[in-house]
Write an enzyme that holds these catalytic residues in place. Sequence first.
Site, mmCIF file in Angstrom:
data_model
loop_
_atom_site.group_PDB
_atom_site.id
_atom_site.type_symbol
_atom_site.label_atom_id
_atom_site.label_comp_id
_atom_site.label_asym_id
_atom_site.label_seq_id
_atom_site.Cartn_x
_atom_site.Cartn_y
_atom_site.Cartn_z
ATOM 1 N N ILE A 108 -18.596 -22.252 -23.581
ATOM 2 C CA ILE A 108 -18.014 -23.430 -23.411
ATOM 3 C C ILE A 108 -17.616 -23.240 -21.589
ATOM 4 O O ILE A 108 -17.660 -22.036 -21.205
ATOM 5 C CB ILE A 108 -16.971 -23.929 -23.979
ATOM 6 C CG1 ILE A 108 -15.689 -22.972 -24.015
ATOM 7 C CG2 ILE A 108 -17.306 -24.223 -25.371
ATOM 8 C CD1 ILE A 108 -14.518 -23.579 -24.707
ATOM 9 N N GLN A 164 -17.348 -17.542 -9.478
ATOM 10 C CA GLN A 164 -17.758 -18.829 -8.720
ATOM 11 C C GLN A 164 -16.450 -19.531 -8.975
ATOM 12 O O GLN A 164 -15.563 -19.338 -9.952
ATOM 13 C CB GLN A 164 -18.746 -19.414 -10.083
ATOM 14 C CG GLN A 164 -18.979 -20.984 -9.731
ATOM 15 C CD GLN A 164 -19.677 -21.053 -8.615
ATOM 16 O OE1 GLN A 164 -20.366 -20.119 -8.265
ATOM 17 N NE2 GLN A 164 -19.729 -22.310 -7.822
ATOM 18 N N TYR A 170 -14.368 -18.463 -16.943
ATOM 19 C CA TYR A 170 -15.639 -18.493 -17.237
ATOM 20 C C TYR A 170 -16.319 -16.991 -16.740
ATOM 21 O O TYR A 170 -17.087 -16.303 -17.581
ATOM 22 C CB TYR A 170 -16.669 -19.435 -17.060
ATOM 23 C CG TYR A 170 -18.245 -19.406 -17.381
ATOM 24 C CD1 TYR A 170 -18.378 -20.259 -18.696
ATOM 25 C CD2 TYR A 170 -18.921 -19.244 -16.286
ATOM 26 C CE1 TYR A 170 -19.739 -20.060 -18.880
ATOM 27 C CE2 TYR A 170 -20.406 -19.212 -17.006
ATOM 28 C CZ TYR A 170 -20.548 -19.843 -17.823
ATOM 29 O OH TYR A 170 -21.928 -19.578 -18.333
ATOM 30 N N PRO A 200 -28.482 -15.524 -17.261
ATOM 31 C CA PRO A 200 -29.095 -16.494 -16.417
ATOM 32 C C PRO A 200 -28.501 -17.147 -15.361
ATOM 33 O O PRO A 200 -27.349 -17.151 -15.274
ATOM 34 C CB PRO A 200 -28.994 -17.519 -17.606
ATOM 35 C CG PRO A 200 -28.847 -16.862 -18.684
ATOM 36 C CD PRO A 200 -27.856 -15.660 -18.585
ATOM 37 N N GLY A 201 -29.183 -17.712 -14.409
ATOM 38 C CA GLY A 201 -28.678 -18.498 -13.301
ATOM 39 C C GLY A 201 -28.692 -20.053 -13.913
ATOM 40 O O GLY A 201 -28.380 -20.264 -14.894
#
Length: 263
Positions: A108, A164, A170, A200-201
């Site tokens: 999530i 990020q 996350y 993954p991107g």
Amino acid sequence: MTDSNTAAADTATVDAGAGRVALVTGGIGGIGTAICRRLAQDGWRVVANHHPSEQEAAQAWRNDLAGEGLTIETIAADVSDFEDCGRMVAEIKTNQGPISALVNCAGITRDKTFKKMDEAQWRAVIDVNLNSVFNVTRQVWEGMLEAGFGRVINISSVNGQRGQFGQANYAAAKAGMHGITMTLAQEGASKGVTVNTISPGYVETAMTLAMRDDVREAIVASVPMRRMGRPEEIASAVAFLVADANGYITGANLPVNGGLFMH
């Protein structure tokens, strides 16, 4: 006379799954669905986990895949709850057999800049994205060691590698997943159990397709391949890592990101 190409394809399918049981957490999501579909096509007996609140969605999902000729079981469990994960794995073992492959795909987001992030947002993401890896893997680990065969695939993220903005929770969880991978890879190596990460991107799912056009276009422009990934490309990487032929690969972090992050 048997067509040699058909025979080779049939052999590859048998070798890939050979009727073994695979559990995919978060299996009815966008990436999870592609993984479940690919493993089932490769001969695995697949069980897709979903949250207890998604019972109706899971039933519709199972019906849709049955329409494609794929029989994939679903099972409800809160992967942030250790005891519930134990109950889930015990049910699968009773009804389908011991789990030979586990794909930890549940995840999530609760994005906020760090100065605005509250404890609940931090804990929710850590519990579902990171603690779930312990909660589920711990339930199948001893069985894999005893069987002398096992495949654990942790679905991380490019943002676990590079960070990020607005995703401290996350990114921390996704980075932690690979720390678990490297440790368990060492502990399982001599017993025939491999543990790997896929990062993954940006992938085309309902969530990314729902983004504003300008946001999605900016993301695509940042990717050297100038497109988002497809869920099937993540599933292909999973199929590669669970195959018997690739049992010498362990502790790896396989990037599937279109060149967005390289190291």
